[in-house]
Write an enzyme that holds these catalytic residues in place. Structure first.
Site, short mmCIF file in Angstrom:
data_model
loop_
_atom_site.label_atom_id
_atom_site.label_comp_id
_atom_site.label_asym_id
_atom_site.label_seq_id
_atom_site.Cartn_x
_atom_site.Cartn_y
_atom_site.Cartn_z
N GLU A 147 110.68 57.77 120.24
CA GLU A 147 111.79 57.46 119.31
C GLU A 147 111.44 56.15 118.60
OE1 GLU A 147 115.21 58.49 118.32
OE2 GLU A 147 114.81 56.71 117.13
N ASP A 196 113.18 66.45 117.15
CA ASP A 196 114.62 66.30 116.97
C ASP A 196 114.86 65.07 116.09
OD1 ASP A 196 117.35 66.19 117.20
OD2 ASP A 196 117.37 65.46 119.26
#
Ligand SMILES: *[C@@H]1O[C@H](CO)[C@@H](O)[C@H](O)[C@H]1NC(C)=O
Ligand SMILES: *[C@@H]1O[C@H](CO)[C@@H](O)[C@H](O)[C@H]1NC(C)=O
Ligand SMILES: *[C@@H]1O[C@H](CO)[C@@H](O)[C@H](O)[C@H]1NC(C)=O
Length: 235
Positions: A147, A196
């Site tokens: 991330e 995602d």
């Protein structure tokens, strides 16, 4: 007798005045469309560049968090009917009420296709929802998450405890970096890669082109599979 008649008269005129007021309010309501005009309540409206000509609104109960990270604006508010809501750069990423629909579909379909997946990579997904679903599989050995924005993880741990609980699983390894860089030298490693990401406008931009998907392809094992949150453009 007179007293009763007088008090009845008062009652009658009160009813009349009350009725008149209701009638007036009713007409006023019709004229200015009262139901869309409550100034005392605040609304969050999403006008995404991705979807011109439409907007989505939720009533705000309370603003819980508002910051600007190195990469984007982060807003968390409690809504009246959808629980807590995470907003990045003005775009809703998830609501507590319906996040399961997205996260379950993102995780369980590739997991079903790939049978006994052992090593998994999640790109983006800082809220932890996909990880939570992946942790349900006992046969999974490790889940790497890459991330770019650490603050998204921190905010999720604080305001979305049910979504982010997967971060507590010992199999989860967090990497704070640009996934495009992270994947540079990784080959033949993952059974499943789940992308995602947020929308292609903003910090996730580098996750939407061919170079990135070539890296994903190289990082997968021969029978590996990838699923991503992709928006198709027709130009
Ligand atoms: C995939 O889904 C089917 C249908 O629900 C189920 O029977 C099967 O066990 C699943 N396979 C894996 C590997 O999860
Ligand atoms: C990838 O490998 C090259 C050549 O060995 C090296 O220069 C580069 O720093 C590596 N990149 C990453 C992200 O580790
Ligand atoms: C894809 O995006 C990255 C990062 O923005 C860039 O370095 C790369 O050249 C792009 N590749 C293509 C094929 O456009």
């Amino acid at each position: 007798m007179d007293k009763i008649a007088a008090s009845n008269k008062v009652k009658l005129s009160m009813v009349l005045v009350g009725g008149l007021c209701s009638l007036l309010l009713y007409h006023l309501k019709k004229k200015i469309n009262f139901s869309h005009f409550f100034l005392s309540k605040k609304w969050f409206s999403e006008f995404s560049l991705m979807w011109p000509g439409q907007a989505f609104s939720l009533e705000i109960k309370k603003i819980l968090h508002e910051t600007k990270s190195k990469y984007q604006n982060i807003l968390v508010f409690e809504s009246t009917t959808f629980g807590n809501v995470l907003v990045l750069d003005g775009v809703i990423q998830l609501t507590e009420r319906d996040e399961f629909a997205y996260h379950e579909m993102m995780a369980h379909i590739p997991m079903n296709v790939s049978k006994e997946a052992k090593k998994i990579l999640v790109v983006g997904g800082g809220d932890g929802g996909v990880i939570r679903e992946l942790c349900k599989y006992k046969h999974v050995d490790s889940i790497d998450i890459c991330e770019i924005d650490e603050m998204v993880i921190d905010v999720s741990k604080k305001y979305f405890k049910e979504v982010s609980k997967g971060f507590d699983d010992k199999r989860v390894n967090v990497f704070i970096e640009d996934a495009s860089k992270f994947l540079e030298n990784i080959t033949n490693t993952y059974d499943v890669i789940i992308v995602d990401s947020s929308d292609p406008i903003g910090p996730a931009e580098s996750l939407f082109n061919q170079t990135f998907y070539e890296k994903v392809f190289n990082a997968l094992k021969p029978n590996g599979c990838c699923v991503s949150q992709v928006i198709l453009y027709i130009s």
